[in-house]
Design an enzyme around this catalytic site. Structure first.
Site, PDB file in Angstrom:
ATOM      1  N   ARG A 184      10.920  14.018  11.823  1.00  0.00           N
ATOM      2  CA  ARG A 184      10.711  15.035  10.767  1.00  0.00           C
ATOM      3  C   ARG A 184       9.475  15.902  11.020  1.00  0.00           C
ATOM      4  O   ARG A 184       9.104  16.720  10.192  1.00  0.00           O
ATOM      5  CB  ARG A 184      10.578  14.318   9.416  1.00  0.00           C
ATOM      6  CG  ARG A 184      11.896  13.731   8.947  1.00  0.00           C
ATOM      7  CD  ARG A 184      11.710  12.628   7.940  1.00  0.00           C
ATOM      8  NE  ARG A 184      13.001  12.112   7.477  1.00  0.00           N
ATOM      9  CZ  ARG A 184      13.764  11.242   8.169  1.00  0.00           C
ATOM     10  NH1 ARG A 184      13.367  10.776   9.362  1.00  0.00           N
ATOM     11  NH2 ARG A 184      14.923  10.835   7.685  1.00  0.00           N
ATOM     12  N   HIS A 219       0.810  -1.221   0.000  1.00  0.00           N
ATOM     13  CA  HIS A 219       0.000   0.000   0.000  1.00  0.00           C
ATOM     14  C   HIS A 219       0.841   1.266   0.000  1.00  0.00           C
ATOM     15  O   HIS A 219       0.519   2.246  -0.647  1.00  0.00           O
ATOM     16  CB  HIS A 219      -0.912   0.022   1.229  1.00  0.00           C
ATOM     17  CG  HIS A 219      -2.289  -0.397   0.913  1.00  0.00           C
ATOM     18  ND1 HIS A 219      -2.668  -1.716   0.954  1.00  0.00           N
ATOM     19  CD2 HIS A 219      -3.363   0.308   0.517  1.00  0.00           C
ATOM     20  CE1 HIS A 219      -3.933  -1.791   0.606  1.00  0.00           C
ATOM     21  NE2 HIS A 219      -4.379  -0.580   0.328  1.00  0.00           N
TER      22      HIS A 219
HETATM   23  N1  RBF Z   1      -3.020   7.177   4.526  1.00  0.00           N
HETATM   24  C1  RBF Z   1      -1.999   7.911   4.997  1.00  0.00           C
HETATM   25  O1  RBF Z   1      -2.053   9.136   4.906  1.00  0.00           O
HETATM   26  N2  RBF Z   1      -0.916   7.308   5.574  1.00  0.00           N
HETATM   27  C2  RBF Z   1      -0.781   5.961   5.680  1.00  0.00           C
HETATM   28  O2  RBF Z   1       0.228   5.489   6.221  1.00  0.00           O
HETATM   29  C3  RBF Z   1      -1.820   5.166   5.160  1.00  0.00           C
HETATM   30  N3  RBF Z   1      -1.734   3.805   5.207  1.00  0.00           N
HETATM   31  C4  RBF Z   1      -2.741   3.066   4.667  1.00  0.00           C
HETATM   32  C5  RBF Z   1      -2.627   1.655   4.665  1.00  0.00           C
HETATM   33  C6  RBF Z   1      -3.646   0.904   4.134  1.00  0.00           C
HETATM   34  C7  RBF Z   1      -3.511  -0.583   4.144  1.00  0.00           C
HETATM   35  C8  RBF Z   1      -4.794   1.531   3.578  1.00  0.00           C
HETATM   36  C9  RBF Z   1      -5.919   0.724   2.996  1.00  0.00           C
HETATM   37  C10 RBF Z   1      -4.905   2.892   3.576  1.00  0.00           C
HETATM   38  C11 RBF Z   1      -3.882   3.673   4.106  1.00  0.00           C
HETATM   39  N4  RBF Z   1      -3.987   5.080   4.117  1.00  0.00           N
HETATM   40  C12 RBF Z   1      -2.959   5.822   4.599  1.00  0.00           C
HETATM   41  C13 RBF Z   1      -5.238   5.760   3.684  1.00  0.00           C
HETATM   42  C14 RBF Z   1      -5.217   6.212   2.237  1.00  0.00           C
HETATM   43  O3  RBF Z   1      -4.429   7.376   2.075  1.00  0.00           O
HETATM   44  C15 RBF Z   1      -6.659   6.534   1.781  1.00  0.00           C
HETATM   45  O4  RBF Z   1      -7.238   7.436   2.688  1.00  0.00           O
HETATM   46  C16 RBF Z   1      -7.550   5.281   1.712  1.00  0.00           C
HETATM   47  O5  RBF Z   1      -6.921   4.283   0.940  1.00  0.00           O
HETATM   48  C17 RBF Z   1      -8.937   5.617   1.088  1.00  0.00           C
HETATM   49  O6  RBF Z   1      -8.771   6.108  -0.238  1.00  0.00           O
END
Ligand code: RBF
Length: 169
Positions: free
Chosen positions: A147, A108
């Protein structure tokens, strides 16, 4: 002499952990510029620290608090649309995107980082406005903390200074 007075800005930023500073002269009056800060809610404690850094930095450089608006989006993936919505507004001069993507056990991380980097690039080209990439992409939470106000500075501050740099040049 006619024309706007030349303003002098003291720009201070951390690059790769080293404090860089310098005086920049410009005719642009920052008190008239409007900024949008788009903040991802994932890894909230980190993105809040980035937001505080960006906000204080803008104000410190002469931007009016009333000319700074904040919009939240659920995650970093949504920063692209959040930025596009703000950049399309006539009165917005620059958009600062803040997020934190921390590597997990699945791919991801790569998809999100790549999508938001391309997305922000596309928005900046489409709107011809500075859209700043203030997204931490780290291997773990410790790297993110370092950071976001830790020993490597605050990348939110850097993002704000980059936005200013794009407007005063
Ligand atoms: N969004 C972040 O801003 N930081 C993350 O570390 C992050 N990790 C994610 C890991 C997984 C497995 C998923 C499914 C989503 C993650 N997201 C993260 C959310 C992503 O940016 C977004 O909001 C969702 O995938 C919905 O479109």
């Amino acid at each position: 002499m006619k024309g706007q007075p030349t303003l002098s800005f003291f720009i201070e930023t951390y690059m790769a952990g080293t404090l860089k500073s310098g005086r920049v002269k410009s005719n642009v009056n920052l008190s008239k510029k409007k900024f949008a800060i788009v903040v991802a809610e994932w890894n909230e404690e980190i993105t809040e620290a980035l937001y505080e850094g960006a906000l204080h930095s803008l104000i410190q450089h002469g931007v009016k608090k009333s000319n700074i608006i904040r919009k939240n989006v659920p995650g970093s993936f949504e920063l692209t649309l959040g930025a596009l919505r703000e950049a399309r507004k006539k009165n917005i001069d620059a958009v600062i995107c803040l997020g934190c993507v921390i590597q997990g056990d699945t791919p991801h991380f790569d998809y999100i980082c790549q999508a938001v980097a391309y997305g922000i690039t596309e928005v900046t080209i489409k709107t011809e406005k500075p859209i700043i990439f203030g997204v931490l992409t780290t291997l773990n939470k410790k790297q993110a903390e370092e950071r976001a106000g830790g020993k490597l500075g605050n990348k939110g501050e850097e993002a704000a200074i980059t936005a200013i740099g794009m407007l005063i040049n």
